[in-house]
Design a protein around this motif. Structure first.
Motif, short mmCIF file in Angstrom:
data_model
loop_
_atom_site.label_atom_id
_atom_site.label_comp_id
_atom_site.label_asym_id
_atom_site.label_seq_id
_atom_site.Cartn_x
_atom_site.Cartn_y
_atom_site.Cartn_z
N CYS A 202 -6.62 -1.18 -0.05
CA CYS A 202 -6.02 -1.58 1.23
C CYS A 202 -7.18 -1.79 2.21
N CYS B 8 -0.01 3.26 3.56
CA CYS B 8 0.37 2.79 4.91
C CYS B 8 1.54 1.81 4.92
N HIS C 70 -6.99 2.83 1.60
CA HIS C 70 -6.47 3.49 0.39
C HIS C 70 -6.79 2.65 -0.87
N CYS D 223 -5.62 0.60 5.56
CA CYS D 223 -5.96 2.02 5.74
C CYS D 223 -7.10 2.48 4.84
N CYS E 299 0.85 -1.20 0.00
CA CYS E 299 0.00 0.00 0.00
C CYS E 299 0.89 1.25 0.00
#
Ligand SMILES: [Zn+2]
Length: 547
Positions: free
Chosen positions: A208, A186, A221, A219, A183
């Protein structure tokens, strides 16, 4: 099929035959040599079970080099794998790194590049001591270098084939894009789910995910990224196959648990053969999994890295010296289990004695009539020896004798003096012989201090005890110093004891038991006559003449 005397030579031979019958492999070997691969995830303290694999692969590469095959043992650290368990010995602050690749997690100890680097180096730093010659690799670095790019592309372009393999082997639906990006937001790799592969732009779309795995939280994302040059990794069973073609691996063993039907090797073989069009390495073929090596257990327990159990590879030398443990692993067929318990005296004493016997056979100092056994012992000695083979046989001290003398002599120098007095070693002990003698005495001391049972441990008493014994027994015991002065040979001294006891109608058992009580404040001890000679006139006299 040619039968070789040692398993490592047999494997080298089988690999060579296999390569010669396969044009793809022949070409690879001409370019890169015979690559023998092993890999390990540096998820924490690496236990001795992995050491078995390393010694096996090292021995195979050595056996290859002994017959002019260019054998190369490559050990790769699987440092792109995500942290999915927190070892019990680690600080709770490490929880925030769960899901990140080990190579991107900070080292728990200063001076190392990463978590992966720290745990991997703990072992690698010991390789010289173990006589292991390996080229050290990092799987993450290989990803970064682009070594896997081509395989990644083939796999993503043929994900329908990957899907078929997984569904065929596991009999359940598989609809993943077989790739795990890191990711970008993160830094976690364990939480990402690839959603689409764009074959034209060669890009992976991913999310993610918060709840993809129980051990780490993503996170949220969403992004699109190139799968190349270290931006992510292949799922490990797929990655295993990608390593084979990318590095040109012709031989790789693993623990037998990987070699089961529907196991990881089964999947990797199918990916290698059906997707990447590469012949899977020995002992596998496109149609057969082959057999992995048996477990190495300590005291009957299989060890786990993540549970922090068992003996770490880096710590095992506190249990057994590497040359003796290497000998144990080289002499055992790889499909036979090895169980070793340092608390079982027989495990330790017999192992040292067997090592010494193999050494004597190697140097022709002990006859082994059976030619096969003789050659086999010699080959075991060669393959297990660490460093250059000596020209003449090193001085040998059986472990039990070393343990006795070090306890009587109270120091290495004291013990050596006793061994010289006993005629066990020459007076002018120097150089390599002195080194070997001290080495064995240290092994003995280590064993006595940490593992030996009470039976083997003793302290020589300073003064005679108060004895509750018959006058005739006491008189006989008081004779001991005279007899020790008279007879310097164990057998003669023992016979003298026997004759004295018979003449005076003293029970031999009582005589021995009381003598040990005087010497060691115990009922049993090392062989009495030899032990008294070892102790010397002065001590014997001090303890027995005034009873
Ligand atoms: Zn994320």
């Amino acid at each position: 099929m040619t039968e070789k005397i040692h398993w490592a030579d047999q494997i080298a031979h089988d690999v060579k035959e296999r390569v010669q019958s396969d044009d793809t492999l022949k070409k690879i070997v001409r370019k890169h040599g015979y690559i023998v691969l092993d890999e390990k995830t540096p998820s924490g303290t690496i236990h001795i079970g992995s050491g078995r694999g390393w010694v096996i692969h090292d021995a195979i590469a050595k056996a290859m080099r002994d017959v002019n095959m260019k054998g190369r043992f490559i050990l790769s650290s699987d440092d792109m794998d995500p942290m999915d368990k927190l070892p019990a010995y680690l600080d709770k602050s490490y929880e925030s790194y769960m899901g990140m690749p080990f190579r991107n997690i900070p080292s728990p100890v200063e001076g190392y590049q990463s978590y992966a680097d720290y745990y991997f180096m703990q072992c690698v730093e010991k390789f010289e001591e173990w006589g292991i010659q390996a080229e050290i690799e990092s799987t993450g670095r290989l990803y970064e270098s682009g070594a896997f790019n081509e395989s990644i592309k083939t796999i993503l372009n043929n994900s329908h084939l990957v899907k078929n393999i997984f569904e065929r082997i596991y009999e359940k639906p598989y609809d993943k894009v077989p790739f795990n990006p890191i990711c970008e937001k993160c830094g976690k790799i364990g939480t990402t789910l690839a959603t689409k592969w764009d074959a034209e732009k060669e890009c992976i779309s991913y999310r993610c995910e918060k709840n993809l795995v129980t051990w780490a939280e993503g996170c949220g994302h969403e992004g699109t990224i190139s799968p190349y040059n270290g931006n992510g990794k292949l799922p490990w069973k797929v990655e295993w196959a990608a390593k084979w073609i990318s590095l040109g691996v012709v031989c790789e063993y693993a623990g037998k648990d990987h070699f089961t039907k529907k196991g990881s090797r089964d999947v990797a073989i199918a990916i290698s053969h059906e997707v990447l069009n590469f012949p899977p390495p020995h002992p596998s073929t496109a149609t057969a999994i082959g057999q992995g090596y048996e477990f190495f257990t300590v005291g009957g327990k299989k060890m786990s890295t993540s549970k922090g159990q068992g003996v770490g590879f880096a710590d095992i030398s506190a249990v057994l010296p590497p040359r003796i443990l290497r000998y144990l692993l080289i002499r055992t067929r790889i499909q036979a289990a090895v169980d070793f318990d340092p608390h079982r005296p027989n495990d330790v004493i017999l192992l040292f004695d067997r090592f010494d016997k193999t050494e004597r056979i190697y140097f022709g100092k002990e006859k082994e009539e059976n030619e096969m056994d003789r050659e086999s012992q010699k080959r075991i000695y060669e393959l297990s020896h660490i460093g250059e083979l000596p020209k003449k046989m090193p001085v040998q001290i059986p472990l039990s004798l070393a343990a006795n003398t070090i306890q009587v002599g109270l120091s290495e120098q004291g013990a050596i003096k006793i061994l010289q007095t006993l005629g066990h070693m020459p007076q002018d002990l120097t150089g390599i012989d002195l080194h070997h003698a001290i080495e064995r005495l240290r092994d003995a001391q280590q064993w006595i201090t940490h593992f030996a049972t009470d039976e083997y441990k003793f302290t020589i008493q300073d003064s005679p005890p108060h004895l509750d014994a018959s006058p005739s027994l006491k008189t006989a015991l008081r004779e001991i110093p005279n007899l020790v002065r008279k007879f310097k040979d164990e057998k003669q001294l023992h016979n003298a004891f026997y004759e004295m006891c018979t003449e005076r109608s003293i029970d031999m058992k009582d005589f021995f038991r009381t003598a040990y009580q005087v010497l060691l404040n115990k009922e049993k001890g090392p062989r009495l006559a030899a032990f008294l000679i070892m102790l010397g006139d002065e001590k014997v006299s001090r303890l027995f003449s005034q009873l």
